[in-house]
Scaffold this motif. Sequence first.
Motif, PDB file in Angstrom:
ATOM      1  N   LEU A  53      11.919 -79.124 -16.391  1.00  0.00           N
ATOM      2  CA  LEU A  53      12.650 -78.014 -15.791  1.00  0.00           C
ATOM      3  C   LEU A  53      12.081 -76.669 -16.219  1.00  0.00           C
ATOM      4  O   LEU A  53      11.821 -75.781 -15.394  1.00  0.00           O
ATOM      5  CB  LEU A  53      14.130 -78.111 -16.189  1.00  0.00           C
ATOM      6  CG  LEU A  53      15.103 -77.093 -15.600  1.00  0.00           C
ATOM      7  CD1 LEU A  53      15.136 -77.177 -14.081  1.00  0.00           C
ATOM      8  CD2 LEU A  53      16.504 -77.318 -16.163  1.00  0.00           C
ATOM      9  N   LEU A  54      11.850 -76.503 -17.524  1.00  0.00           N
ATOM     10  CA  LEU A  54      11.312 -75.239 -18.031  1.00  0.00           C
ATOM     11  C   LEU A  54       9.869 -75.017 -17.595  1.00  0.00           C
ATOM     12  O   LEU A  54       9.476 -73.897 -17.253  1.00  0.00           O
ATOM     13  CB  LEU A  54      11.415 -75.212 -19.557  1.00  0.00           C
ATOM     14  CG  LEU A  54      12.831 -75.109 -20.136  1.00  0.00           C
ATOM     15  CD1 LEU A  54      12.811 -75.252 -21.647  1.00  0.00           C
ATOM     16  CD2 LEU A  54      13.474 -73.781 -19.735  1.00  0.00           C
ATOM     17  N   ALA A  55       9.072 -76.094 -17.607  1.00  0.00           N
ATOM     18  CA  ALA A  55       7.668 -75.973 -17.199  1.00  0.00           C
ATOM     19  C   ALA A  55       7.569 -75.576 -15.731  1.00  0.00           C
ATOM     20  O   ALA A  55       6.763 -74.713 -15.356  1.00  0.00           O
ATOM     21  CB  ALA A  55       6.934 -77.288 -17.439  1.00  0.00           C
ATOM     22  N   SER A  56       8.396 -76.170 -14.897  1.00  0.00           N
ATOM     23  CA  SER A  56       8.383 -75.848 -13.470  1.00  0.00           C
ATOM     24  C   SER A  56       8.815 -74.413 -13.240  1.00  0.00           C
ATOM     25  O   SER A  56       8.183 -73.679 -12.465  1.00  0.00           O
ATOM     26  CB  SER A  56       9.302 -76.803 -12.710  1.00  0.00           C
ATOM     27  OG  SER A  56       9.397 -76.438 -11.350  1.00  0.00           O
ATOM     28  N   PHE A  57       9.871 -73.992 -13.906  1.00  0.00           N
ATOM     29  CA  PHE A  57      10.353 -72.619 -13.723  1.00  0.00           C
ATOM     30  C   PHE A  57       9.300 -71.609 -14.148  1.00  0.00           C
ATOM     31  O   PHE A  57       9.036 -70.628 -13.438  1.00  0.00           O
ATOM     32  CB  PHE A  57      11.643 -72.404 -14.515  1.00  0.00           C
ATOM     33  CG  PHE A  57      12.158 -71.001 -14.459  1.00  0.00           C
ATOM     34  CD1 PHE A  57      12.755 -70.515 -13.301  1.00  0.00           C
ATOM     35  CD2 PHE A  57      12.038 -70.141 -15.543  1.00  0.00           C
ATOM     36  CE1 PHE A  57      13.227 -69.213 -13.233  1.00  0.00           C
ATOM     37  CE2 PHE A  57      12.508 -68.846 -15.489  1.00  0.00           C
ATOM     38  CZ  PHE A  57      13.104 -68.373 -14.332  1.00  0.00           C
TER      39      PHE A  57
END
Length: 578
Positions: free
Chosen positions: A447-451
């Motif tokens: 989630l954080l990597a995608s954002f």
Amino acid sequence: MENLSLSQNQMLFGWADYLLFVSTLLLSLLIGVYHAWRSSNSTSEYLMGGKSMGIFPIAMSLAASSISGTTLLGTPADVYFTGTMYLWMPLAMFLCTPATGYVYLSMFHRLQVVSANQYLELRFNQFVRRIASFLYIIKQLFYMAIVVYAPSLALKQVTGINVYLSVGVMLGVCTFYTAFGGIKAVVWTDTLQIFVMYGSFITVLVKGSLDIGGLETVWQRNLNSSRTEFLNVDFDPTTRHTIWSLVIGGFFYWTSFYGTDQSIVQRFLAMPTLRRARISMWCNLVAAAGLVALACFGGMIVYAKYFDCDPLTSKVIEKADQIMPLFVMDTVGSLPGLPGLFVAGVFSGALSSLSSGLNSVALIVLEDFIRPFFPLIEDHTATKITKGVAILFGCINFGMVLLVSQVQTILDATLSFNGAVNGATIGVFTLGMFVPQANSIGAGFGLLASFAAMMWLGVGSQIAKSRGLSHNQMKTLRTDSCPLINSTVSAAISKGLLQSGNEADSSIFLWRISYLWYTMIGMLIVLIFGTIISFLCGPQNPLTLDPKLVYRFSDCFRSNKKAEESPSDPKIDDIELE
């Protein structure tokens, strides 16, 4: 061109225009006051409408919320400058409808959650849920700022009223009826506003096409300029609008919006049964896709009017998104009330999206950040908190307008930012539903990597465009009939437009990827990284996982029986956590 020279004299509201415009705002306020007076102090009634909302108002509210003022202003401008490929977007909306109704809504209704992100806590843990909730709030702040900025540009074009003054009025009205009337006020004002949007847009387009000479003239002038483009099958991902980017990329964008966006999911969950929620989704499709198609046709009519004297290059307007308001004043400016009706329609689109955002943010803050720490909070206190949150975020939004006023085109900016955040969001929901081995570490990291990746891509793309390093692949614009521009200047403008396309090749390749791919890319990042990290850190044992939290294809063919028989309104602590 004669119309351009006259437009400055026509660019004033009359008393009939102000009357129609103010009446729309007053009606929205009165609906909010009515539902504030009628409703109880229960949080369920305020945020979920007591789970008793009907199919028609929910469907109209969904359509009004998804078609904001950015669509009514940005889509005609986009078609004017880049051609008619955007007409493929309604097909993407059609394809996303069964995916939304039979996958994501089935899961939420089966679990009877209040907040969509509540699923992430049940499937993973509180940390993943709060990351998703925080990202949603950030997204809504930017999105709502764009939503209120767009109609303020329209109002400035036709009245000369300062942009920030109209932003303040809109935020004040919307915050009031949203904070005090709750979701019922939001839904019923949306229902009013969708009819205002349709009525205003159809009136202006019919009058505009008749003035030009009819549909044949509109078609011929667009055809002569190569704008009537429908079969661009280029596989280059940097080509802004192709069949693939609009249908495939658009499918993922709209699925993420209708399937996991809290402002939309909240409306579906406000209905007593899954069957009714699915019906409202199909009804929404007709209304929303119809407005998108009308907006595309509007862009063709606007080009047919200004085909030999572009208002932007001739400095009649300051920004591309002001071309539709200019067209309105040139077309119906002399008819009392019609300019006011159009601006009321644009404001209605903005108010509907803004009210949905404020109401959903209030629910997210209460359910995801307050109630877990204060589970015994009294109902009337919780209602007061949500009202305060709605007012607070309405005020914060005013400051955000200063930032979004720097974007190049509102449609591009809206879909770029929403696509970037929505990709991460739908990715983590899809990971949880379709990958039983995924664990909380993989979900949080993905989630954080995608954002992070998608924000770099989206923001970098907007910066590149603002500095002239990238471009929107504009069609040829003519200025040979402009009264104040001679042929030498016209040639220089055309040459500059062609050069800008070549210079774009020197910018970072990823920054030139079409914004329509952002949601799919963000989703794939979550799925790939989330799955890999989960297996590296010790995958979730599917045998210990509650089977209700994983999607089963058999869910497509049955509705939520429990919800059909006894709809309820559970809180987070009413559902047994994993």
